[in-house]
Each structure stands twice: as structure tokens, then as C-alpha cells.
Write an enzyme that holds these catalytic residues in place. Sequence first.
Site, PDB file in Angstrom:
ATOM      1  N   VAL A 119       0.857  -1.189   0.000  1.00  0.00           N
ATOM      2  CA  VAL A 119       0.000   0.000   0.000  1.00  0.00           C
ATOM      3  C   VAL A 119       0.886   1.229   0.000  1.00  0.00           C
ATOM      4  O   VAL A 119       1.824   1.329   0.789  1.00  0.00           O
ATOM      5  CB  VAL A 119      -0.933   0.010   1.246  1.00  0.00           C
ATOM      6  CG1 VAL A 119      -1.699   1.330   1.335  1.00  0.00           C
ATOM      7  CG2 VAL A 119      -1.904  -1.155   1.209  1.00  0.00           C
ATOM      8  N   ALA A 161       4.577   4.101   2.703  1.00  0.00           N
ATOM      9  CA  ALA A 161       4.087   2.833   2.134  1.00  0.00           C
ATOM     10  C   ALA A 161       4.282   1.724   3.162  1.00  0.00           C
ATOM     11  O   ALA A 161       4.957   1.927   4.185  1.00  0.00           O
ATOM     12  CB  ALA A 161       4.853   2.489   0.862  1.00  0.00           C
ATOM     13  N   LYS A 162       3.704   0.596   2.913  1.00  0.00           N
ATOM     14  CA  LYS A 162       3.961  -0.592   3.742  1.00  0.00           C
ATOM     15  C   LYS A 162       3.560  -1.816   2.947  1.00  0.00           C
ATOM     16  O   LYS A 162       2.713  -1.736   2.054  1.00  0.00           O
ATOM     17  CB  LYS A 162       3.143  -0.534   5.046  1.00  0.00           C
ATOM     18  CG  LYS A 162       3.754  -1.322   6.174  1.00  0.00           C
ATOM     19  CD  LYS A 162       4.907  -0.567   6.807  1.00  0.00           C
ATOM     20  CE  LYS A 162       5.560  -1.366   7.907  1.00  0.00           C
ATOM     21  NZ  LYS A 162       6.475  -0.527   8.694  1.00  0.00           N
ATOM     22  N   GLY A 163       4.158  -2.945   3.297  1.00  0.00           N
ATOM     23  CA  GLY A 163       3.796  -4.186   2.630  1.00  0.00           C
ATOM     24  C   GLY A 163       3.769  -5.325   3.623  1.00  0.00           C
ATOM     25  O   GLY A 163       4.270  -5.202   4.752  1.00  0.00           O
TER      26      GLY A 163
END
Length: 425
Positions: free
Chosen positions: A69, A114-116
Site C-alpha cells: 500500500v 508505504a507498507k507491505g
Amino acid sequence: MPTATPNVTLDQEINPWEAQSARFDFAARKLNLDEGLWKLLRTPARELIVHFPVTMDDGRIEIFTGFRVQHNIARGPAKGGIRYSLEVTLDEVRALASWMTWKCAVVNIPFGGAKGGVICDPKSMSQGELERMTRRYTSEISDFIGPEKDVPAPDMNTNEQTMAWIMDTYSMHARHTVTSVVTGKPLNIGGSRGRLEATGRGVMVVCNESLRYLNIPVEGCRVIIQGFGNVGSNTARLMMEHGYKIIGIAEKDGGLQNANGIDIHQLLEYKYRNGTLVGFRGAEQVPSEDLFVSDCDILIPAAMENVITSRNADKIKARIVVEGANGPTTAVADEILADKRIFVVPDILANAGGVTASYFEWVQDRQGYFWKEAIVNEQLESILRDSFEDVVRYAEAHNVNNRIAAYMLAIDRVAFTIRQRGIYA
Ligand code: NAD
């Protein structure tokens, strides 16, 4: 000072996206943010969900689900870690991506958020399975990431090795080595000196600044830390070396307590040899839950989300809470801590040392010139000291707590940039 607590159920209270949104809405209201920007900044810009196959060691094909995201890229490429856990959800990744936008803005580095994550149980997987899963996940998100687009880093259950695999996979597709696509890499393939312990160093710097601000001496200051992973163990070691007394460590499989201070060097050695803190002779074994609410000067949650909730916030006896973990305190618990006049250093400031050193790593990779460790540490400390000062001054000026001040400062900076760039709408 009330923050952001509508009547919520416990499920809503511990949903990280709800927790993020509650603080965001409160801060945006305080800032009189106009409606369009409010809606823009409340919503993550891009959300990618991938379902992909991995060959397991026994030859079976297993399907995994992963997310990436990107919340906002107004101030620069998106930046944020990748976590491996069975608990990963889209809401959690959204919240963590938004926190990265605010964190980068609080420390004023040119990144968005962001992050995943991948839903998996890394403890039950072999190195080979982890490598194949990481490479296929990287390949699935490879159009999304890149040095100018989105730069991942380690988070829970991912490490230098994971970053090396991501860098290698991305580079194989690009047909040349692209070190700056991820940070938190091993030193010899574009990592930065000081990155591994940077989050812990940042936590120590904001502890030092909090004590200075509150006029409390460092010498003998009693600290309890939850979590003895990357953040917790580095924080504990650096703080002990700086004169703090680490009187408690709360881990998943039990806690350790010693009123005279735990020798963290010995504990690190013990954990390295045994893989656990259980059985360490230099402290008394106590239940972690008891330790978390024991008397101390500074409490540092450095393990996971939602550990300070409406169920235990009133029992916390620390004078200062410094959030090494992301999202350890729910919005409802914020109010309880505020009523108890506990000085809270929020996650988006307290654990920003990691992303700050990641920024240095990205800069060094792009320069092809690597800094001495002393330079990394000095620049890191300077940025965190300035950011602490910005946040507490903002809190004083607007009569809000440190968390809301950090959100307001961050939202203000991102909104300013968006206004300057104009909205392509
Ligand atoms: P890690 O996996 O290295 O360590 C986490 C530790 O917490 C482990 O030792 C684990 O056993 C322990 N733990 C898990 N559940 C627990 C529980 N219920 N009680 C006590 N201990 C428990 O992870 P990390 O990289 O140290 O990250 C910890 C937190 O800090 C996360 O919230 C992460 O998002 C945040 N964070 C990490 C970094 C970084 O640079 N690593 C940067 C910013 C924020």
C-alpha cells in the site's frame, strides 16, 4: 487533553486503521484542514493485493497473499517496511503505510509512506521457502516499487537477508544491480553503517530529550522494555551504555526483572546462545504482563501493536512512555494516559530513527559513496533532537498532547507540499 475517542468497541479500538484514522481526523480538525485535502490525505493512494504461488520443500504449490500500500507520495518516493505474519491484514498495512507518511514528514525527510506484508507463518517455513516466497512476492510488486517510486525495508519477521533477496530479484528483472530499491540491506551490498541499530538509537535519543525536557537525570533512570528483537534489544543495549538502568525486559515467552539493572551485554549473549531469554540467571523470571504495569520511569513498548489499551492503560505506572513499536497505544488508551499525565513520545517520532537511517542508506546507494558510522549516528541524532523539539513546541503552542502535535506537524507539512504542487484533479 482529549484526543480522539468516539464510543468504540474493543474490535474497533484495536483495528490499526481505525486508530490511525481517529488521530488523523482529530489532528486535521485542529488544523482546520480543508475538506478536499482532508479526504485526499485520509485515503491511501494505491493498494495492491497479490495472490501468488510458491513451491514448498515437499513439492506442493502453496498460494500466498501479499499487500503493498502506498499512502502518499507528495514529498518523495513512498517508503516503508515489509512484514511477514499470519496477522497481516489490508487494514493493518493501510494504517502502517499512513503512519510512514506522517513519520517521514515529522522527521522532515523527502519520502512518502508505504507498507507491505505477506500473510504467512515465517517461523514454520524453511530458508528455501522464505527465499522463494520473497522472490515471487518481489516479482509480483516489481512494477510498483523502485528507487524513485517506493523503497521497502525490513519490518516484523523480515531482515537483511530478506532485503538482499528483494534487491537481487528486482535487479535480475532490471538486468543491472539496483541497490537503492530497498534499505536495511547487508553492508557489503549497499547497506549503511549504523542502520541495524538506528531505530534503537533514535528511541534512546528521544528518551534523552524527554528527560532533559522534564528535568529528570539520566543516571539511574529505570526503564522497562517490551520486546527484545531488533528495536528492543538495541534500545536496551544503547540505553544501558548511556547510564540508564534497564530493570525489566518483557518478551513473548516471559519477562525478566532486576531492580539493580539487567546486564544487557550478558543477556544478548545468552539469547544468541539459547534463542530465548528464559533461564537467564542475571534477573528474576516474572510474567511479562506484570512487568508491563510495574513501577518504572520509562516504559518502552518495542514489540507490536495494541499493547496499551482501555484494559490496561490505567494500570501503567511509568512516568514516560516511549513508543518503539508502531501503534502500541490505542486512541482510547491515549486519553487514559493523558489523564494520568504520562508523557508519551508517539511512535511516528520515537521510532523514526530507522527510516532516517534508511534515508541515509538510499542517499549513499545513489551517491555510490559510503559514510563512516560516526557520521550516520551524528546526523541521525541531530535530526531526532530537532524533530523532538519541533513536536514539543508544537504541542505547547497548540495545547495538544505530543501525539496530536506530531500528527498536526506532519499533516501540515504534507498539506503544504500538496498545495504547492497543486492537485491534479
Ligand atoms: P522483531 O521481530 O525483531 O522483534 C519483535 C520482538 O517482540 C521479538 O523478540 C518478539 O518475540 C517480541 N514479542 C512479540 N510479541 C510479544 C509480546 N506479546 N510480548 C512481548 N514481546 C513480544 O521486530 P522489530 O523490528 O524489533 O519491530 C518491533 C516493532 O517496532 C514493530 O512494531 C515494528 O513495526 C516497529 N519498528 C521497527 C523498526 C525497525 O527498524 N526494525 C523501525 C520502526 C518501527
